[in-house]
Design an enzyme around this catalytic site. Structure first.
Site, PDB file in Angstrom:
ATOM      1  N   GLU A  79      -5.920   2.497   6.273  1.00 52.80           N
ATOM      2  CA  GLU A  79      -5.686   2.437   4.837  1.00 52.80           C
ATOM      3  C   GLU A  79      -6.475   3.542   4.145  1.00 52.80           C
ATOM      4  OE1 GLU A  79      -6.395  -0.994   1.517  1.00 52.80           O
ATOM      5  OE2 GLU A  79      -5.284  -1.568   3.303  1.00 52.80           O
TER       6      GLU A  79
ATOM      7  N   ARG B 125       0.825  -1.214   0.000  1.00 55.86           N
ATOM      8  CA  ARG B 125       0.000   0.000   0.000  1.00 55.86           C
ATOM      9  C   ARG B 125       0.858   1.263   0.000  1.00 55.86           C
ATOM     10  NH1 ARG B 125      -2.099  -3.821  -1.071  1.00 55.86           N
ATOM     11  NH2 ARG B 125      -3.983  -4.812  -0.238  1.00 55.86           N
TER      12      ARG B 125
ATOM     13  N   SER C 161     -11.040  -2.656   2.706  1.00 54.58           N
ATOM     14  CA  SER C 161     -10.278  -2.863   3.947  1.00 54.58           C
ATOM     15  C   SER C 161      -9.981  -1.510   4.589  1.00 54.58           C
ATOM     16  CB  SER C 161      -8.965  -3.594   3.651  1.00 54.58           C
ATOM     17  OG  SER C 161      -9.228  -4.878   3.144  1.00 54.58           O
TER      18      SER C 161
END
Length: 317
Positions: free
Chosen positions: A308, A188, A238
């Site tokens: 995230e 990420r 997520s």
């Protein structure tokens, strides 16, 4: 997010006029609810929402923002954003349909994709044409540009596995193309996160594969998602990054937070890694639930949870 100045009514009007001259009046609006442009389906208005149709228009809009000391932010499909209930005092630059072109070179199994292309549609399109394997990305709701910025991944695949090179615009308007090895792609993570670099397009190196097998795998993975993920509710996928050595969803479930609600926000009962907009949640509901989850997991397991989701605007700590 640093706010340079509060946008007065006069300044907003001035910017609307200037942007309309660049993009055409139909591509600029003031007070646009960001709930319409994020997958959480919540969030207040932005001062100005503008949709450029080419690179020169992006450059011109940003030049004006810089000249007038007005904050700006680039948005694609809004699949990883939470905008505060107060909204965003600045200019949202939307890369949408005008930046969704996909060009396939089937002979060489390469594909050039603009940043605004929907990732799911891209995966299905290349798969139908016998180019794989990007089936892992079929259910990711974001745009191609957002997937590059986040180095999106699922089911063992990541963007860095298929990217050859990316072209972006620097804040000064210059255009840069670099190979995947120079993009700092990790979990990420990329050189584009928390920078002023705007992803414009990327080139993929895929492989010749049987379309039937690829499409069947897409359906198989999508069925898994429907069974295991709360796709019936607005979310950002997520919510937290995977802590090293752990799974975010399991930590949250083991903390006794399965189904926990704050206002209209809820930890999904189907998958604890998802915080969902269960019932007309405000951005504040979601943010407070994020913070509560972090506090509880930290207390029980001494693990720091990292969001995230990108936060835009001002939130109460």
């Amino acid at each position: 997010m640093q706010l340079y100045q509060e946008l007065t009514k006069e300044m907003t009007g001035k910017l609307l006029e200037q942007f309309a001259e660049i993009t055409g009046p139909d591509q600029v609006v003031s007070g646009e609810p960001m709930a319409k442009h994020t997958t959480f389906r919540t969030g207040g208005p932005c001062s100005i929402f503008v949709s450029p149709s080419d690179v020169n228009q992006i450059r011109s809009v940003i030049d004006i923002c810089k000249k007038e000391s007005v904050p700006w932010y680039v948005i694609g499909n809004g699949s990883n954003l939470l905008v505060s209930d107060q909204g965003y005092q600045g200019v949202m630059i939307h890369l949408g349909n005008a930046f969704s072109k996909v060009e396939m070179d089937k002979a060489n199994a390469t594909v050039t994709v603009q940043a605004g292309a929907a990732l799911g549609g891209l995966v299905r399109s290349v798969s139908k044409n016998g180019l794989g394997d990007m089936t892992w990305a079929a259910g990711i709701p974001g745009s191609f540009g957002g997937a590059v910025v986040m180095n999106a991944g699922a089911y063992g695949g990541e963007m860095k596995d298929v990217l050859c090179e990316v072209t972006w615009m620097e804040e000064d308007g210059s255009i840069v193309t670099a190979p995947v090895s120079e993009l700092g792609l990790g979990y990420r993570q990329s050189i584009f996160k928390h920078s002023r670099k705007i992803v414009l397009e990327g080139k993929l190196q895929l492989a010749h594969m049987e379309p039937e097998g690829l499409l069947a795998h897409i359906e198989e993975l999508n069925q898994k998602r429907r069974e295991k993920q709360p796709l019936e509710y607005p979310s950002a996928g997520s919510t937290f990054k995977r802590p090293e050595g752990y799974f975010a969803g399991k930590l949250i479930e083991d903390s006794g937070l399965k189904g926990y609600r704050l206002g209209g926000a809820q930890v999904s009962e189907k998958h604890c890694g998802f915080v969902i907009n269960r019932d007309h949640a405000t951005a504040d509901d979601l943010y407070r639930l994020f913070q509560y989850i972090k506090d509880v997991v930290k207390e029980k397991f001494q693990v720091d949870m990292e969001l995230e989701v990108e936060l835009i605007g001002e939130f109460q700590k």
